[in-house]
Design a protein around this motif. Structure first.
Motif, PDB file in Angstrom:
ATOM      1  N   ARG A  55       2.892 -25.401  -6.211  1.00 10.32           N
ATOM      2  CA  ARG A  55       1.904 -26.433  -5.868  1.00 10.32           C
ATOM      3  C   ARG A  55       1.232 -26.187  -4.510  1.00 10.32           C
ATOM      4  N   ALA A  56       1.387 -24.975  -3.977  1.00 12.81           N
ATOM      5  CA  ALA A  56       0.794 -24.653  -2.677  1.00 12.81           C
ATOM      6  C   ALA A  56      -0.722 -24.586  -2.770  1.00 12.81           C
ATOM      7  N   ASP A  57      -1.389 -25.105  -1.753  1.00 11.15           N
ATOM      8  CA  ASP A  57      -2.855 -25.042  -1.680  1.00 11.15           C
ATOM      9  C   ASP A  57      -3.338 -23.910  -0.783  1.00 11.15           C
ATOM     10  N   ILE A  58      -2.423 -23.092  -0.296  1.00  9.10           N
ATOM     11  CA  ILE A  58      -2.768 -21.970   0.572  1.00  9.10           C
ATOM     12  C   ILE A  58      -2.115 -20.701   0.007  1.00  9.10           C
ATOM     13  N   PRO A  59      -2.599 -19.521   0.385  1.00  7.98           N
ATOM     14  CA  PRO A  59      -1.977 -18.289  -0.099  1.00  7.98           C
ATOM     15  C   PRO A  59      -0.526 -18.165   0.367  1.00  7.98           C
ATOM     16  N   VAL A  60       0.315 -17.641  -0.506  1.00 13.11           N
ATOM     17  CA  VAL A  60       1.716 -17.366  -0.184  1.00 13.11           C
ATOM     18  C   VAL A  60       1.876 -15.858  -0.098  1.00 13.11           C
ATOM     19  N   ILE A  61       2.342 -15.386   1.048  1.00 17.22           N
ATOM     20  CA  ILE A  61       2.439 -13.947   1.305  1.00 17.22           C
ATOM     21  C   ILE A  61       3.914 -13.564   1.426  1.00 17.22           C
ATOM     22  N   ALA A  62       4.364 -12.692   0.537  1.00 17.87           N
ATOM     23  CA  ALA A  62       5.756 -12.241   0.531  1.00 17.87           C
ATOM     24  C   ALA A  62       5.840 -10.817   1.045  1.00 17.87           C
TER      25      ALA A  62
ATOM     26  N   LEU B 298      -6.125 -13.182   7.614  1.00 15.70           N
ATOM     27  CA  LEU B 298      -5.117 -14.167   7.995  1.00 15.70           C
ATOM     28  C   LEU B 298      -5.678 -15.233   8.927  1.00 15.70           C
ATOM     29  N   THR B 299      -6.988 -15.402   8.899  1.00 17.19           N
ATOM     30  CA  THR B 299      -7.607 -16.370   9.803  1.00 17.19           C
ATOM     31  C   THR B 299      -7.505 -17.800   9.277  1.00 17.19           C
ATOM     32  N   GLN B 300      -7.053 -17.953   8.030  1.00 17.45           N
ATOM     33  CA  GLN B 300      -6.841 -19.274   7.444  1.00 17.45           C
ATOM     34  C   GLN B 300      -5.338 -19.515   7.272  1.00 17.45           C
ATOM     35  N   PRO B 301      -4.920 -20.753   7.058  1.00 13.69           N
ATOM     36  CA  PRO B 301      -3.486 -21.027   6.881  1.00 13.69           C
ATOM     37  C   PRO B 301      -2.888 -20.241   5.714  1.00 13.69           C
TER      38      PRO B 301
ATOM     39  N   SER C 166       9.126 -10.771  10.411  1.00 12.26           N
ATOM     40  CA  SER C 166       8.437 -12.052  10.551  1.00 12.26           C
ATOM     41  C   SER C 166       7.596 -12.086  11.823  1.00 12.26           C
ATOM     42  N   ALA C 167       8.138 -11.571  12.907  1.00  9.27           N
ATOM     43  CA  ALA C 167       7.394 -11.580  14.171  1.00  9.27           C
ATOM     44  C   ALA C 167       6.117 -10.751  14.062  1.00  9.27           C
ATOM     45  N   VAL C 168       6.198  -9.589  13.415  1.00 10.16           N
ATOM     46  CA  VAL C 168       5.011  -8.750  13.224  1.00 10.16           C
ATOM     47  C   VAL C 168       3.956  -9.514  12.422  1.00 10.16           C
ATOM     48  N   CYS C 169       4.398 -10.193  11.355  1.00  6.55           N
ATOM     49  CA  CYS C 169       3.455 -10.936  10.506  1.00  6.55           C
ATOM     50  C   CYS C 169       2.826 -12.099  11.264  1.00  6.55           C
ATOM     51  N   PHE C 170       3.640 -12.869  11.946  1.00  8.85           N
ATOM     52  CA  PHE C 170       3.113 -14.039  12.660  1.00  8.85           C
ATOM     53  C   PHE C 170       2.071 -13.628  13.696  1.00  8.85           C
ATOM     54  N   PHE C 171       2.360 -12.564  14.405  1.00  2.21           N
ATOM     55  CA  PHE C 171       1.469 -12.222  15.510  1.00  2.21           C
ATOM     56  C   PHE C 171       0.277 -11.375  15.079  1.00  2.21           C
ATOM     57  N   GLU C 172       0.330 -10.816  13.879  1.00  7.33           N
ATOM     58  CA  GLU C 172      -0.895 -10.266  13.302  1.00  7.33           C
ATOM     59  C   GLU C 172      -1.832 -11.432  12.951  1.00  7.33           C
ATOM     60  N   GLN C 173      -1.260 -12.521  12.456  1.00  9.53           N
ATOM     61  CA  GLN C 173      -2.076 -13.709  12.195  1.00  9.53           C
ATOM     62  C   GLN C 173      -2.659 -14.258  13.498  1.00  9.53           C
ATOM     63  N   VAL C 174      -1.835 -14.345  14.538  1.00  5.37           N
ATOM     64  CA  VAL C 174      -2.322 -14.803  15.843  1.00  5.37           C
ATOM     65  C   VAL C 174      -3.442 -13.889  16.351  1.00  5.37           C
ATOM     66  N   ARG C 175      -3.252 -12.576  16.202  1.00  5.12           N
ATOM     67  CA  ARG C 175      -4.264 -11.625  16.670  1.00  5.12           C
ATOM     68  C   ARG C 175      -5.598 -11.874  15.974  1.00  5.12           C
ATOM     69  N   GLN C 176      -5.549 -12.037  14.643  1.00  3.17           N
ATOM     70  CA  GLN C 176      -6.797 -12.238  13.899  1.00  3.17           C
ATOM     71  C   GLN C 176      -7.468 -13.560  14.271  1.00  3.17           C
ATOM     72  N   ILE C 177      -6.678 -14.609  14.447  1.00  2.00           N
ATOM     73  CA  ILE C 177      -7.246 -15.908  14.791  1.00  2.00           C
ATOM     74  C   ILE C 177      -7.869 -15.884  16.174  1.00  2.00           C
ATOM     75  N   THR C 178      -7.162 -15.307  17.143  1.00  2.00           N
ATOM     76  CA  THR C 178      -7.670 -15.299  18.513  1.00  2.00           C
ATOM     77  C   THR C 178      -8.849 -14.340  18.670  1.00  2.00           C
ATOM     78  N   ALA C 179      -8.904 -13.305  17.824  1.00  2.00           N
ATOM     79  CA  ALA C 179     -10.028 -12.366  17.888  1.00  2.00           C
ATOM     80  C   ALA C 179     -11.331 -13.041  17.491  1.00  2.00           C
ATOM     81  N   ARG C 180     -11.253 -14.097  16.697  1.00  2.00           N
ATOM     82  CA  ARG C 180     -12.452 -14.802  16.244  1.00  2.00           C
ATOM     83  C   ARG C 180     -12.850 -15.938  17.165  1.00  2.00           C
TER      84      ARG C 180
END
Length: 265
Positions: free
Chosen positions: A185-192, A206-209, A250-264
């Motif tokens: 029932r997720a409304d956002i992408p699930v990344i495994a 990864l700029t969206q939730p 997990s840390a690599v994934c989280f901060f790749e998301q942070v990198r993409q968000i902050t780059a924009r």
């Protein structure tokens, strides 16, 4: 309110504390856990408030930082207990630490019906150090929710709390979650994450939730949950190592998301 001195191992309250300190089952049943050390106690005071109970050793009362915490609790009518060093050390799992403990109530949260914001899903992650590190990295990356399947280590154990370094107090942590139903029932992408995936982490937007799904230290994410994920990704690496530790991944994934968000921004 003043401090109460307990000097006997047979004291009923001390026996209760010893049970909390040594038994995960007792912590779950009581809905309480122990925070061990100045850093966690200060973080709790700053982020949550006053605990139901503060405990210090006799020697620790000579420490100015401990004195400040104890006096704050006394002035706010929180029960404070002083123990001989030997009795205190039977409760604490920290060697060479500063002897102060809080007893706190573990949160009882109502699980949301849908995933709408970036979150972490943990499938049977069993090592307390890994769990705490994941929570700490997630909090640093601005993620607010963690959902844990049955079989995942107890989120509020003293070992997990120490590894989290206060990050728990910034998060909503849900335990014994049916991850299959949540993903459905997720409304956002699930990344495994999977060492066998072909798609790279760095190929995703990864700029969206998103919801990050991480699995058991040895077995990874279960096949039926992998099949439900929107994306299965791998983290590229150059050395002759099959995969990264789940906390490092997990840390690599989280901060790749942070990198993409902050780059924009």
């Amino acid at each position: 309110m003043t401090t109460k001195i307990i000097s006997s191992r047979d004291n009923p309250l001390y026996k209760e504390l010893k049970h909390l300190a040594t038994s995960s089952q007792a912590r779950r049943k009581a809905g309480r856990t122990l925070l061990d050390g100045i850093h966690l106690c200060e973080a709790y005071l700053q982020q949550v408030g006053l605990p139901p109970l503060c405990i210090a050793s006799e020697t620790a009362l000579l420490n100015s930082e401990v004195t400040v915490i104890v006096q704050q609790c006394i002035h706010s009518h929180t029960q404070c207990i002083v123990l001989p060093d030997a009795l205190f050390h039977a409760l604490s799992q920290v060697e060479h630490g500063v002897d102060i403990l809080f007893v706190i109530d573990t949160p009882e949260l109502t699980e949301p019906q849908r995933l709408l914001q970036s979150a972490v899903l943990l499938d049977r992650v069993q090592d307390p150090g890994n769990f705490g590190s994941i929570v700490r990295s997630a909090a640093a990356a601005g993620i607010k929710q963690v959902f844990c399947s049955a079989g995942t280590t107890f989120a509020w154990s003293p070992k997990v709390m120490r590894a989290g370094m206060g990050a728990h107090f910034l998060m909503e942590i849900f335990e014994n979650v049916d991850l299959e139903a949540l993903i459905a029932r997720a409304d956002i992408p699930v990344i495994a994450t999977s060492s066998h995936a072909e798609k790279r982490l760095y190929d995703l937007d990864l700029t969206q939730p998103v919801a990050w799904l991480f699995g058991h230290e040895g077995q990874g994410v279960t096949e039926h949950l992998l099949a439900l994920a929107t994306h299965q990704i791998t983290i590229p690496h150059l050395g002759a190592i099959e995969s990264l530790n789940v906390a490092a991944s997990s840390a690599v994934c989280f901060f790749e998301q942070v990198r993409q968000i902050t780059a924009r921004s």
